[in-house]
Design a protein around this motif. Structure first.
Motif, PDB file in Angstrom:
ATOM      1  N   THR A   3       0.899  -1.576  -0.255  1.00 53.53           N
ATOM      2  CA  THR A   3      -0.197   0.673   0.234  1.00 53.53           C
ATOM      3  C   THR A   3       0.752   1.709   0.020  1.00 53.53           C
ATOM      4  N   THR A   4       1.026   2.386  -1.088  1.00 53.24           N
ATOM      5  CA  THR A   4       1.476   3.792  -0.640  1.00 53.24           C
ATOM      6  C   THR A   4       0.236   4.250  -0.719  1.00 53.24           C
ATOM      7  N   TYR A   5       0.729   5.675   0.401  1.00 52.29           N
ATOM      8  CA  TYR A   5      -0.193   7.038   0.291  1.00 52.29           C
ATOM      9  C   TYR A   5       0.395   8.227  -0.151  1.00 52.29           C
ATOM     10  N   GLU A   6      -0.764   8.610  -0.436  1.00 52.35           N
ATOM     11  CA  GLU A   6      -0.828   9.226  -0.506  1.00 52.35           C
ATOM     12  C   GLU A   6      -1.545  10.706   0.457  1.00 52.35           C
ATOM     13  N   ASP A   7      -0.508  11.515   0.690  1.00 49.69           N
ATOM     14  CA  ASP A   7      -0.655  12.340   1.808  1.00 49.69           C
ATOM     15  C   ASP A   7      -1.028  13.411   1.218  1.00 49.69           C
ATOM     16  N   PHE A   8      -2.159  14.791   1.268  1.00 49.69           N
ATOM     17  CA  PHE A   8      -3.093  15.604   1.195  1.00 49.69           C
ATOM     18  C   PHE A   8      -3.426  16.789   2.529  1.00 49.69           C
ATOM     19  N   GLU A   9      -3.491  17.954   2.220  1.00 51.52           N
ATOM     20  CA  GLU A   9      -3.959  19.248   3.340  1.00 51.52           C
ATOM     21  C   GLU A   9      -5.746  19.358   2.690  1.00 51.52           C
ATOM     22  N   PRO A  10      -6.893  18.885   3.501  1.00 55.76           N
ATOM     23  CA  PRO A  10      -7.604  19.457   3.170  1.00 55.76           C
ATOM     24  C   PRO A  10      -7.698  20.769   3.175  1.00 55.76           C
ATOM     25  N   MET A  11      -8.798  21.557   2.689  1.00 64.59           N
ATOM     26  CA  MET A  11      -9.000  22.521   2.430  1.00 64.59           C
ATOM     27  C   MET A  11      -9.816  23.161   4.276  1.00 64.59           C
ATOM     28  N   CYS A  12      -9.618  24.042   4.780  1.00 58.21           N
ATOM     29  CA  CYS A  12     -10.680  24.004   5.653  1.00 58.21           C
ATOM     30  C   CYS A  12     -11.123  25.152   5.849  1.00 58.21           C
ATOM     31  N   LYS A  13     -12.576  25.504   6.333  1.00 59.05           N
ATOM     32  CA  LYS A  13     -12.935  27.047   6.645  1.00 59.05           C
ATOM     33  C   LYS A  13     -13.686  27.026   8.057  1.00 59.05           C
ATOM     34  N   TRP A  14     -13.376  28.701   8.171  1.00 59.58           N
ATOM     35  CA  TRP A  14     -13.887  28.343   9.631  1.00 59.58           C
ATOM     36  C   TRP A  14     -15.235  29.548   9.558  1.00 59.58           C
ATOM     37  N   LEU A  53      -7.467   5.064  -3.162  1.00 61.16           N
ATOM     38  CA  LEU A  53      -7.469   5.618  -4.528  1.00 61.16           C
ATOM     39  C   LEU A  53      -7.410   4.975  -5.215  1.00 61.16           C
ATOM     40  N   ASP A  54      -7.146   4.328  -5.534  1.00 67.50           N
ATOM     41  CA  ASP A  54      -6.825   2.937  -7.082  1.00 67.50           C
ATOM     42  C   ASP A  54      -6.596   1.222  -6.222  1.00 67.50           C
ATOM     43  N   GLU A  55      -7.706   0.710  -6.627  1.00 70.29           N
ATOM     44  CA  GLU A  55      -7.728  -0.797  -6.174  1.00 70.29           C
ATOM     45  C   GLU A  55      -6.881  -1.576  -6.263  1.00 70.29           C
ATOM     46  N   THR A  56      -6.714  -1.610  -7.244  1.00 70.20           N
ATOM     47  CA  THR A  56      -5.394  -2.483  -9.078  1.00 70.20           C
ATOM     48  C   THR A  56      -4.420  -2.147  -7.405  1.00 70.20           C
ATOM     49  N   LYS A  57      -3.756  -1.085  -7.650  1.00 70.78           N
ATOM     50  CA  LYS A  57      -2.458  -0.623  -7.076  1.00 70.78           C
ATOM     51  C   LYS A  57      -2.472  -0.053  -5.892  1.00 70.78           C
ATOM     52  N   GLY A  58      -2.822  -0.660  -4.726  1.00 72.02           N
ATOM     53  CA  GLY A  58      -3.444  -0.317  -3.303  1.00 72.02           C
ATOM     54  C   GLY A  58      -2.679   0.856  -2.532  1.00 72.02           C
ATOM     55  N   LYS A  59      -3.677   1.975  -3.642  1.00 77.53           N
ATOM     56  CA  LYS A  59      -3.336   3.352  -3.713  1.00 77.53           C
ATOM     57  C   LYS A  59      -3.544   4.311  -2.664  1.00 77.53           C
ATOM     58  N   LYS A  60      -4.098   4.767  -1.212  1.00 80.96           N
ATOM     59  CA  LYS A  60      -4.492   5.123  -0.755  1.00 80.96           C
ATOM     60  C   LYS A  60      -4.165   6.809  -0.323  1.00 80.96           C
TER      61      LYS A  60
END
Length: 152
Positions: A3-14, A53-60
């Motif tokens: 499994t490989t991970y793609e980290d991201f920063e979600p947009m946040c709004k107050w 993200l991609d079931e065949t490649k194990g990407k999350k």
């Protein structure tokens, strides 16, 4: 398969209002079951999420957001709602009113604490007044050489 991970920063709004703040965390493609919201005993709010993200490649895809919860909020009243790809964290604020004595009084059980603080303030003011009166008395007695016979 690894499994490989793609980290991201979600947009946040107050959304800030007088008695309540709402944090909007935009998470398109996520489902409620893929999210976790935790409030620690130390007052740290942690939001995490992970989805395939991609079931065949194990990407999350995953994220992690942490921030301290201000003492202005009522921690037991914080609520999370997920709708339309947006996580809403609703955080009610402590409601303050002004007492007849001009002190701030909060609604979350700190009324007695406010009274104690007010009593401490009054006691300190009395102590200062007494100390000042004693100091003036000592000064007058030491520096004013008054005699009984003023016509010498």
């Amino acid at each position: 398969m690894e499994t490989t991970y793609e980290d991201f920063e979600p947009m946040c709004k107050w959304q800030r209002e007088q008695n309540i703040d709402t944090l909007e965390v935009h998470l398109p493609g996520f489902k409620r079951q893929q999210l976790k919201v935790q409030l620690s005993s130390t007052g740290m709010l942690t939001i995490t999420g992970e989805r395939q993200l991609d079931e065949t490649k194990g990407k999350k895809s995953r994220f992690r957001k942490e921030f301290p919860v201000s003492k202005d909020y009522q921690p037991n009243q914080i609520r999370a709602k997920f709708s339309g790809g947006i996580l809403y964290l609703v955080m009610p604020k402590e409601v303050s009113t002004v007492s007849a004595a001009g002190e701030n009084v909060t609604s979350s059980g700190s009324f007695l604490s406010s009274i104690k603080n007010m009593n401490k303030k009054i006691a300190l003011e009395i102590l200062i007044a007494i100390s000042l009166a004693v100091a003036i008395g000592v000064y007058v007695k030491k520096n004013c050489q008054c005699s009984n016979n003023i016509w010498n």
